[in-house]
Write a protein that holds these residues in place. Structure first.
Motif, short mmCIF file in Angstrom:
data_model
loop_
_atom_site.label_atom_id
_atom_site.label_comp_id
_atom_site.label_asym_id
_atom_site.label_seq_id
_atom_site.Cartn_x
_atom_site.Cartn_y
_atom_site.Cartn_z
N LYS A 182 4.81 12.26 -5.28
CA LYS A 182 4.67 12.38 -6.63
C LYS A 182 6.01 11.98 -7.40
N LYS A 183 7.38 12.41 -6.35
CA LYS A 183 8.43 12.01 -6.78
C LYS A 183 8.86 10.50 -6.78
N MET A 184 8.41 9.87 -5.73
CA MET A 184 8.19 8.53 -5.58
C MET A 184 7.44 7.51 -6.60
N ASP A 185 6.47 8.24 -7.25
CA ASP A 185 5.72 7.52 -8.10
C ASP A 185 6.51 7.74 -9.57
N LYS A 186 7.02 8.92 -9.73
CA LYS A 186 7.80 8.97 -10.84
C LYS A 186 9.25 8.37 -10.85
N PRO A 224 5.22 10.19 1.95
CA PRO A 224 4.85 9.00 1.70
C PRO A 224 5.16 7.99 2.80
N THR A 225 4.23 7.08 2.84
CA THR A 225 4.32 5.87 3.65
C THR A 225 4.18 4.65 3.08
N THR A 226 4.91 3.79 2.80
CA THR A 226 4.31 2.43 2.06
C THR A 226 4.18 1.45 3.20
N ILE A 227 3.42 0.50 3.02
CA ILE A 227 3.12 -0.45 3.99
C ILE A 227 3.01 -1.96 3.23
N PHE A 228 3.48 -2.79 3.94
CA PHE A 228 3.76 -3.98 3.58
C PHE A 228 2.68 -5.06 4.41
N LEU A 229 1.49 -5.63 3.63
CA LEU A 229 0.98 -6.61 4.39
C LEU A 229 1.21 -8.20 4.02
N ILE A 237 0.92 -1.34 0.18
CA ILE A 237 0.08 -0.05 -0.04
C ILE A 237 0.78 1.15 0.08
N ASP A 238 0.64 2.17 -0.86
CA ASP A 238 1.42 3.38 -1.07
C ASP A 238 0.23 4.50 -0.41
N VAL A 239 0.79 4.97 0.64
CA VAL A 239 -0.31 6.01 1.35
C VAL A 239 0.63 7.33 1.10
N TYR A 240 -0.30 8.14 0.08
CA TYR A 240 -0.28 9.08 -0.37
C TYR A 240 -1.25 10.40 0.05
N THR A 241 -0.78 11.55 -0.41
CA THR A 241 -1.96 12.64 -0.52
C THR A 241 -1.78 13.42 -1.83
N ASP A 242 -2.72 14.21 -2.22
CA ASP A 242 -2.49 14.97 -3.43
C ASP A 242 -1.74 16.08 -3.46
N TRP A 243 -1.42 16.64 -2.07
CA TRP A 243 -0.38 17.84 -2.00
C TRP A 243 1.21 17.34 -1.69
N CYS A 244 1.37 16.04 -1.59
CA CYS A 244 2.65 15.50 -1.12
C CYS A 244 3.71 15.56 -2.52
N GLY A 245 4.69 16.37 -2.28
CA GLY A 245 5.57 16.45 -3.36
C GLY A 245 6.58 15.21 -3.33
N TRP A 246 6.81 14.54 -2.41
CA TRP A 246 7.70 13.42 -2.21
C TRP A 246 6.99 12.15 -2.74
N GLY A 287 8.61 7.73 4.57
CA GLY A 287 9.63 8.27 3.82
C GLY A 287 9.72 7.97 2.28
N TYR A 288 10.23 9.00 1.48
CA TYR A 288 10.72 8.65 -0.05
C TYR A 288 11.93 7.67 -0.12
N GLN A 289 11.60 6.71 -1.02
CA GLN A 289 12.72 5.67 -1.07
C GLN A 289 13.12 5.93 -2.71
N LYS A 290 14.42 5.78 -2.81
CA LYS A 290 14.81 5.69 -4.39
C LYS A 290 14.65 4.35 -4.53
N PRO A 291 14.65 3.94 -5.94
CA PRO A 291 14.40 2.74 -6.39
C PRO A 291 15.38 1.67 -5.97
N GLU A 292 16.77 1.52 -5.85
CA GLU A 292 17.44 0.46 -5.26
C GLU A 292 17.27 0.20 -3.78
#
Length: 177
Positions: free
Chosen positions: A63-67, A128-133, A52-61, A145-150
């Protein structure tokens, strides 16, 4: 000034190849709603874990993590193979049913928050906060927090490949030495 047809053709061909090459590196992620992922877990013979990617519309980080992260071809391919990927608006208004409870939007301050997002993030409302279930929808871990790909892929494999069952995080990453 008139451009010769051969130059125009070469330019169009160059442009086409450039756009195609750019497109090869980006992979479209198939995001699901919470209800779609919950339905798949309940009905598939060998269900995947849920991410689960928990986000908000106003969160710049966010959007950066999406991209940068979720569109990375290696990340997108691994996640598609191992997880149902859910986008969850931390300020979403629709009720969500989870394990016998209905979670709702709570008006608070200027915007408010969704109870389900707050529960998953264990009250730490940062985006952002990402959740693993796991496959039974039990919490494995929230990752704020924001995470780079690697680094993100390293975290995803820890849960996706079930390494968490045999090794703690510090041992897995070599930090425990």
């Amino acid at each position: 000034m008139k451009i010769p047809a051969t130059y125009a053709l070469k330019f169009v061909l160059f442009l086409f190849i450039g756009l195609t090459a750019t497109n090869v590196n980006a992979q479209e992620v198939k995001w699901l709603s919470w209800n779609e992922a919950a339905e798949l877990i309940a009905t598939e013979k060998n269900p995947k874990k849920i991410f689960i990617d928990v986000y908000t519309d106003w969160c710049g980080w966010c959007k950066k993590m999406d991209k940068d992260t979720f569109q990375d071809s290696e990340v997108a391919a691994y996640m598609a193979d191992n997880f149902y990927m859910v986008k969850l608006d931390g300020e979403g208004k629709d009720p969500i049913d989870f394990k016998g409870k209905t979670y709702k939007f709570i008006p608070s301050g200027k915007k408010g928050y969704h109870e389900f997002a707050a529960a998953l993030m264990q009250g730490r409302m940062s985006y952002p906060t990402t959740i693993f279930l796991d496959e039974e929808m039990n919490m494995l871990s929230p990752v704020p927090g924001y995470q780079k790909p690697e680094p993100f892929l390293n975290i995803a494999k820890y849960f996706g490949d079930n390494i968490y069952k045999d090794q703690d995080w510090k041992t897995y990453t070599g930090e425990g030495k």
